[in-house]
Design a protein around this motif. Structure first.
Motif, PDB file in Angstrom:
ATOM      1  N   MET A   1      59.900  31.496  38.510  1.00  0.00           N
ATOM      2  CA  MET A   1      60.670  30.351  38.990  1.00  0.00           C
ATOM      3  C   MET A   1      62.058  30.874  39.337  1.00  0.00           C
ATOM      4  O   MET A   1      62.727  31.454  38.499  1.00  0.00           O
ATOM      5  N   ILE A   2      62.453  30.725  40.603  1.00  0.00           N
ATOM      6  CA  ILE A   2      63.743  31.277  41.005  1.00  0.00           C
ATOM      7  C   ILE A   2      64.635  30.191  41.605  1.00  0.00           C
ATOM      8  O   ILE A   2      64.162  29.118  41.970  1.00  0.00           O
ATOM      9  N   THR A   3      65.917  30.481  41.669  1.00  0.00           N
ATOM     10  CA  THR A   3      66.828  29.551  42.329  1.00  0.00           C
ATOM     11  C   THR A   3      67.464  30.269  43.519  1.00  0.00           C
ATOM     12  O   THR A   3      67.729  31.464  43.466  1.00  0.00           O
TER      13      THR A   3
ATOM     14  N   ARG B   1      52.717  23.043  32.894  1.00  0.00           N
ATOM     15  CA  ARG B   1      53.137  23.397  34.248  1.00  0.00           C
ATOM     16  C   ARG B   1      52.012  23.347  35.275  1.00  0.00           C
ATOM     17  O   ARG B   1      52.259  23.544  36.464  1.00  0.00           O
TER      18      ARG B   1
ATOM     19  N   LEU C   1      57.739  31.641  33.794  1.00  0.00           N
ATOM     20  CA  LEU C   1      59.055  31.176  34.261  1.00  0.00           C
ATOM     21  C   LEU C   1      59.867  32.267  34.949  1.00  0.00           C
ATOM     22  O   LEU C   1      60.853  31.982  35.619  1.00  0.00           O
TER      23      LEU C   1
ATOM     24  N   PHE D   1      65.323  25.091  33.784  1.00  0.00           N
ATOM     25  CA  PHE D   1      64.500  26.107  33.134  1.00  0.00           C
ATOM     26  C   PHE D   1      64.125  25.674  31.710  1.00  0.00           C
ATOM     27  O   PHE D   1      63.001  25.879  31.264  1.00  0.00           O
TER      28      PHE D   1
ATOM     29  N   ILE E   1      59.200  27.335  43.014  1.00  0.00           N
ATOM     30  CA  ILE E   1      58.099  27.785  42.164  1.00  0.00           C
ATOM     31  C   ILE E   1      56.854  28.014  43.023  1.00  0.00           C
ATOM     32  O   ILE E   1      56.644  27.330  44.023  1.00  0.00           O
TER      33      ILE E   1
END
Lengths: 231, 86
Positions: free
Chosen positions: B30-32, A185, B27, A177, B19
């Motif tokens: 954006m994940i996990t 991006r 952001l 991150f 993503i």
């Protein structure tokens, strides 16, 4: 046509003003086949209504170059990069946090003969034979101090302002991150696939830290000792 | 329910990072995913529902039905909130 070698890549670019000036140290002998051709896009100057044409050109050429970099296993990191003892250390943070202040502290603390600024705003990180290198780039912010060098990356550190100095290694996906936060991006699938692949390699191979710091010389002594491994 | 197309997944730092593409990347988007998250993500590539997913999870993971269902509902709600569902 003007020919440059930036981040080890053959680059063609016709530009003017500060971009031309800051690219001067990257000029090279003419070549046939360019790796990257930076396209002039004056029709997009309107995207930056508060900027002069000169500054708009600087932003647009930068974003075009950085976008095309990804195809060469390279990416921009918004950071101030300093080199010392043959290693590059990149300090990344949102604008206004004090990246440049911190790397300037390195110069004043360790001396100009020991530590030098590679690039004060947008250095390039490039993976070559499985290892990561930092390169200078013409997009060095307001600072014209920029070095045309290639230096193995010793570490990357995200800076936060603090009253006391404290640094620690990022664990797990926090580092992902942190890097994603300070690079371009893009939008399309190809770009983002490449980006995730590169960021994945960076967090695997380069130690990433977070540091809360003040503006005292102790801050430079701490980040240097931890990141260079000379505790 | 089904997950939209155009996501990029990559295994890194012990998790699966996800993503979206084709939009500006905030952001927050954006994940996990952990192992279970990835399992559900893969099954939600085609149209499915909570009952089906619960049955599939129970086949693979040592977990009771109520917990599995709760986990899946929470997971689906999060994806909906992110506008990741078709």
């Amino acid at each position: 046509m003007s020919f440059y070698k930036i981040a080890g890549l053959k680059v063609r670019m016709e530009t003017f003003g500060r971009t031309l000036k800051q690219a001067e140290i990257y000029r090279c002998e003419p070549f046939e086949d360019a790796d990257i051709v930076v396209q002039p896009r004056p029709e997009h100057y309107d995207c930056f209504p508060r900027f002069s044409d000169d500054d708009s050109e600087y932003m647009l050429t930068g974003s075009d170059f950085f976008r095309k970099l990804l195809a060469f296993d390279a990416m921009m990191l918004h950071s101030s990069a300093v080199m010392m003892d043959g290693r590059a250390y990149l300090f990344s943070a949102p604008s206004g946090t004090g990246k440049s202040t911190h790397t300037k502290l390195w110069i004043s603390t360790f001396g100009e003969d020991k530590a030098q600024i590679i690039n004060d705003d947008k250095p390039v990180l490039r993976q070559e034979d499985g290892a990561w290198y930092a390169y200078g780039s013409p997009w060095s912010g307001k600072s014209t101090t920029s070095l045309n060098v290639r230096v193995p990356v010793g570490g990357i550190c995200v800076l936060r302002r603090g009253e006391k100095n404290h640094i620690e290694r990022y664990e797990g996906t926090k580092a992902v991150f942190a890097i994603m936060d300070q690079t371009m991006r893009g939008t399309n699938v190809q770009f983002r696939t490449n980006l995730l692949r590169l960021v994945g390699s960076i967090v695997e191979k380069v130690p990433i830290y977070e540091m809360h710091c003040n503006m005292e010389p102790e801050a430079a002594l701490l980040s240097h000792s931890v990141m260079s491994g000379n505790l | 329910m089904r997950i939209k197309d155009g996501f990029i997944l990559r295994q890194m730092a012990g998790s699966t990072v996800v993503i979206p593409s084709g939009t500006d990347l905030d952001l927050n988007m954006m994940i996990t995913l952990n192992d279970t998250g990835r399992f559900l993500w893969e099954r939600m590539q085609t149209e499915t529902d909570v009952d089906t997913l619960t049955a599939e999870v129970l086949e693979v993971y040592d977990i009771d039905e109520e917990s599995a269902r709760g986990y899946i509902e929470k997971f689906a709600a999060k994806l909906k909130e992110l506008d990741f569902l078709a």
